[in-house]
Motif scaffolding. Sequence first.
Motif, PDB file in Angstrom:
ATOM      1  N   SER A 149       0.816  -1.220   0.000  1.00  0.00           N
ATOM      2  CA  SER A 149       0.000   0.000   0.000  1.00  0.00           C
ATOM      3  C   SER A 149       0.846   1.265   0.000  1.00  0.00           C
ATOM      4  O   SER A 149       0.306   2.366   0.102  1.00  0.00           O
ATOM      5  N   MET A 150       2.176   1.132  -0.131  1.00  0.00           N
ATOM      6  CA  MET A 150       3.060   2.296  -0.096  1.00  0.00           C
ATOM      7  C   MET A 150       3.431   2.750  -1.501  1.00  0.00           C
ATOM      8  O   MET A 150       3.473   1.956  -2.439  1.00  0.00           O
ATOM      9  N   SER A 151       3.712   4.046  -1.610  1.00  0.00           N
ATOM     10  CA  SER A 151       4.201   4.592  -2.870  1.00  0.00           C
ATOM     11  C   SER A 151       5.687   4.262  -3.030  1.00  0.00           C
ATOM     12  O   SER A 151       6.363   3.946  -2.039  1.00  0.00           O
ATOM     13  N   PRO A 152       6.227   4.317  -4.239  1.00  0.00           N
ATOM     14  CA  PRO A 152       7.667   4.056  -4.432  1.00  0.00           C
ATOM     15  C   PRO A 152       8.551   4.968  -3.585  1.00  0.00           C
ATOM     16  O   PRO A 152       9.586   4.530  -3.077  1.00  0.00           O
ATOM     17  N   GLU A 153       8.126   6.212  -3.407  1.00  0.00           N
ATOM     18  CA  GLU A 153       8.924   7.126  -2.583  1.00  0.00           C
ATOM     19  C   GLU A 153       8.947   6.682  -1.125  1.00  0.00           C
ATOM     20  O   GLU A 153       9.991   6.726  -0.467  1.00  0.00           O
ATOM     21  N   GLU A 154       7.784   6.255  -0.614  1.00  0.00           N
ATOM     22  CA  GLU A 154       7.715   5.776   0.768  1.00  0.00           C
ATOM     23  C   GLU A 154       8.589   4.548   0.960  1.00  0.00           C
ATOM     24  O   GLU A 154       9.278   4.407   1.978  1.00  0.00           O
ATOM     25  N   ILE A 155       8.577   3.658  -0.031  1.00  0.00           N
ATOM     26  CA  ILE A 155       9.388   2.446   0.073  1.00  0.00           C
ATOM     27  C   ILE A 155      10.868   2.805   0.087  1.00  0.00           C
ATOM     28  O   ILE A 155      11.652   2.234   0.870  1.00  0.00           O
ATOM     29  N   ASP A 156      11.263   3.744  -0.756  1.00  0.00           N
ATOM     30  CA  ASP A 156      12.675   4.169  -0.777  1.00  0.00           C
ATOM     31  C   ASP A 156      13.094   4.760   0.567  1.00  0.00           C
ATOM     32  O   ASP A 156      14.187   4.473   1.075  1.00  0.00           O
ATOM     33  N   ASN A 157      12.243   5.593   1.149  1.00  0.00           N
ATOM     34  CA  ASN A 157      12.556   6.175   2.456  1.00  0.00           C
ATOM     35  C   ASN A 157      12.634   5.111   3.541  1.00  0.00           C
ATOM     36  O   ASN A 157      13.486   5.170   4.437  1.00  0.00           O
ATOM     37  N   LEU A 158      11.753   4.119   3.446  1.00  0.00           N
ATOM     38  CA  LEU A 158      11.752   3.045   4.438  1.00  0.00           C
ATOM     39  C   LEU A 158      13.007   2.190   4.320  1.00  0.00           C
ATOM     40  O   LEU A 158      13.586   1.760   5.331  1.00  0.00           O
ATOM     41  N   LYS A 159      13.457   1.948   3.100  1.00  0.00           N
ATOM     42  CA  LYS A 159      14.682   1.176   2.896  1.00  0.00           C
ATOM     43  C   LYS A 159      15.883   1.833   3.573  1.00  0.00           C
ATOM     44  O   LYS A 159      16.756   1.164   4.115  1.00  0.00           O
ATOM     45  N   LYS A 160      15.904   3.160   3.539  1.00  0.00           N
ATOM     46  CA  LYS A 160      17.058   3.881   4.077  1.00  0.00           C
ATOM     47  C   LYS A 160      17.174   3.746   5.596  1.00  0.00           C
ATOM     48  O   LYS A 160      18.267   3.830   6.148  1.00  0.00           O
ATOM     49  N   PRO A 374      10.617  -7.047   5.363  1.00  0.00           N
ATOM     50  CA  PRO A 374      10.228  -7.756   4.135  1.00  0.00           C
ATOM     51  C   PRO A 374      11.163  -7.424   2.978  1.00  0.00           C
ATOM     52  O   PRO A 374      11.953  -6.473   3.037  1.00  0.00           O
ATOM     53  N   ALA A 375      11.075  -8.210   1.926  1.00  0.00           N
ATOM     54  CA  ALA A 375      11.806  -7.907   0.693  1.00  0.00           C
ATOM     55  C   ALA A 375      11.008  -6.837  -0.051  1.00  0.00           C
ATOM     56  O   ALA A 375      10.024  -7.124  -0.725  1.00  0.00           O
ATOM     57  N   TYR A 376      11.426  -5.575   0.107  1.00  0.00           N
ATOM     58  CA  TYR A 376      10.620  -4.463  -0.375  1.00  0.00           C
ATOM     59  C   TYR A 376      10.377  -4.501  -1.882  1.00  0.00           C
ATOM     60  O   TYR A 376       9.329  -4.069  -2.363  1.00  0.00           O
ATOM     61  N   ASP A 377      11.322  -5.029  -2.643  1.00  0.00           N
ATOM     62  CA  ASP A 377      11.167  -5.036  -4.098  1.00  0.00           C
ATOM     63  C   ASP A 377      10.267  -6.161  -4.589  1.00  0.00           C
ATOM     64  O   ASP A 377       9.838  -6.159  -5.743  1.00  0.00           O
ATOM     65  N   GLN A 378       9.981  -7.138  -3.724  1.00  0.00           N
ATOM     66  CA  GLN A 378       9.209  -8.299  -4.150  1.00  0.00           C
ATOM     67  C   GLN A 378       7.884  -8.454  -3.425  1.00  0.00           C
ATOM     68  O   GLN A 378       7.020  -9.205  -3.850  1.00  0.00           O
ATOM     69  N   ALA A 379       7.729  -7.764  -2.292  1.00  0.00           N
ATOM     70  CA  ALA A 379       6.527  -7.946  -1.488  1.00  0.00           C
ATOM     71  C   ALA A 379       5.298  -7.410  -2.209  1.00  0.00           C
ATOM     72  O   ALA A 379       5.262  -6.256  -2.623  1.00  0.00           O
ATOM     73  N   THR A 380       4.298  -8.244  -2.372  1.00  0.00           N
ATOM     74  CA  THR A 380       3.043  -7.836  -3.005  1.00  0.00           C
ATOM     75  C   THR A 380       1.854  -8.011  -2.075  1.00  0.00           C
ATOM     76  O   THR A 380       0.739  -7.646  -2.413  1.00  0.00           O
ATOM     77  N   THR A 381       2.094  -8.587  -0.910  1.00  0.00           N
ATOM     78  CA  THR A 381       1.027  -8.780   0.070  1.00  0.00           C
ATOM     79  C   THR A 381       1.493  -8.264   1.427  1.00  0.00           C
ATOM     80  O   THR A 381       2.672  -7.961   1.628  1.00  0.00           O
TER      81      THR A 381
END
Length: 531
Positions: A149-160, A374-381
């Motif tokens: 449910s996150m945007s790509p920007e949110e995922i990038d910030n979370l990865k950091k 989680p694996a942010y690039d692969q998680a779909t659920t």
Amino acid sequence: MSRYDDGGYEGFYQVPDIVKQWAHYFYRHIRERNIPEIQSMYEISFLKLSDRYYKSSPWPEVSHIAEVVDHDHVFCLLYKEMYFRHLYARCQPTLRDRCDSWDNYCDLFGLLLTSNVNMQLPNIWLWDMIDEFLYQFQSFCQYRGKVQSMSPEEIDNLKKVTDKVWNIVEVLNILQALVDKSGIVAELEGDGGARLCSLEGYYPQSSNVLRMLGYFSLTGLLRVHCLVGDYVTGLKAIYPLNLHERTHLFTPRIPGAHITLFYYGGFSYLMQRRYLDAARCFNAVLLYIYRVKGAHRSSPQFEQILKKNEQMYALLAICLALCPAAAKSLDENVLMQLRERQSDNMAAMGRGDIDVYDSLFRDACPKFVTSTPPAYDQATTNTNQLAFRAQLNSFLLEVRSQQTLPQLKQYLLLYSSIALARLAALMDVEEGALRQQLICLKGKQRQLKWDGGKDMTAGTWTVASDLEFHIDVDPESGREMVMVSDTLQVATYAPFLAHHIARFEEIIRDLSLPPPVPVVPAPAAAAAVRA
């Protein structure tokens, strides 16, 4: 300048004078170690001002009140701890808020661990620190699991930040450091907690902060290990607290701490198939809630107390469905309440209804977390369900292994001896399958039970059943027979009467105590803040 104002955009921020007064007097009372006033301003004034000015918005940031508290570093850290707790309760925290709160906890606990901070704080606040710290850890784990449910920007910030904030290893390290630095284990080993209880946690001429944080961190360690499914380590972590010998437990003075300790302790026993010990834990804490809930109706935690009460009755119903012998250790009040709440569910579980077990477990279990992101690039659920599913499947696997046993036990209760072939015909199974069920029933009747030691994971194997049986060969016919012996003992009323006599004497003793000493009125200015 602040990012919070009535219009939702940056602008000048005006702090009400009464809020500034509250911060000033709160700071002053902490400096003076005035516990009654600190507790009043913490538990009452803060909530009243929150409802009046900040019902759905954050409190002023620390920079807005720093001047009225002399820019005191320790007080600013304590204020920020309350600030973020309010933000989590009344608003929707952003990733930045979660990171800032983590940094503040690290700074606060780091200061307490490395400095000689000589102050006294209410024990309820110290418990709330540990409880909120773990709640925010849990919340972050749930937040990062909703990647889909996150945007790509949110995922990038979370990865950091995912390896830098709310890491489970760091959380456990902080809790363990508080335990070690406080020296609470050695103190409890010395007298079992007698002095701690007699002085209400406030030792003369010394600080209670690190000591009580260490004490409550024992419960925190149990909670974290339970959330990731490591139940044995969780029970080992609470050493030397004893769930079964509660004479010198300090937690009953803090309802949230006491309920948390026994909820996670009882659940850990349940998941280890130690139903006798689990039922004993739930019985103790449900009796405690029964006695104290009337005094906490106006407390902000009252709804949470009621929720945990219902969850533990559900877990107790599961214990009795899987191990009916556990009912012998229950207080009559708990047993009566259990029947009122769960009689239909217990009857359904007695018939082997898996759906009822599933439903009760879902409602009553903790919110499990995964220890790794989680694996942010692969998680779909939603990956939050992975930890829950693993624990649910483990529990239902155990339930299914006993699904046919209630029916088998009912047949055995009808006979003192029965041919194996006839019993197999009654149950409509092959003799080989019946032998397996009899062996399974024999094994399920044996479980570890706490034997009085300090280790909550230790115990002795005992038979937890009112039915004993064995397979023998009839010398006349040569047939295999199932020989049944009823192990029910004749009921005696002496323990029942002794229990009620003791409770009656406690009531008489409490009624004969002198009335409490009235609290000295607060200074006029502080009273105005609380008004």
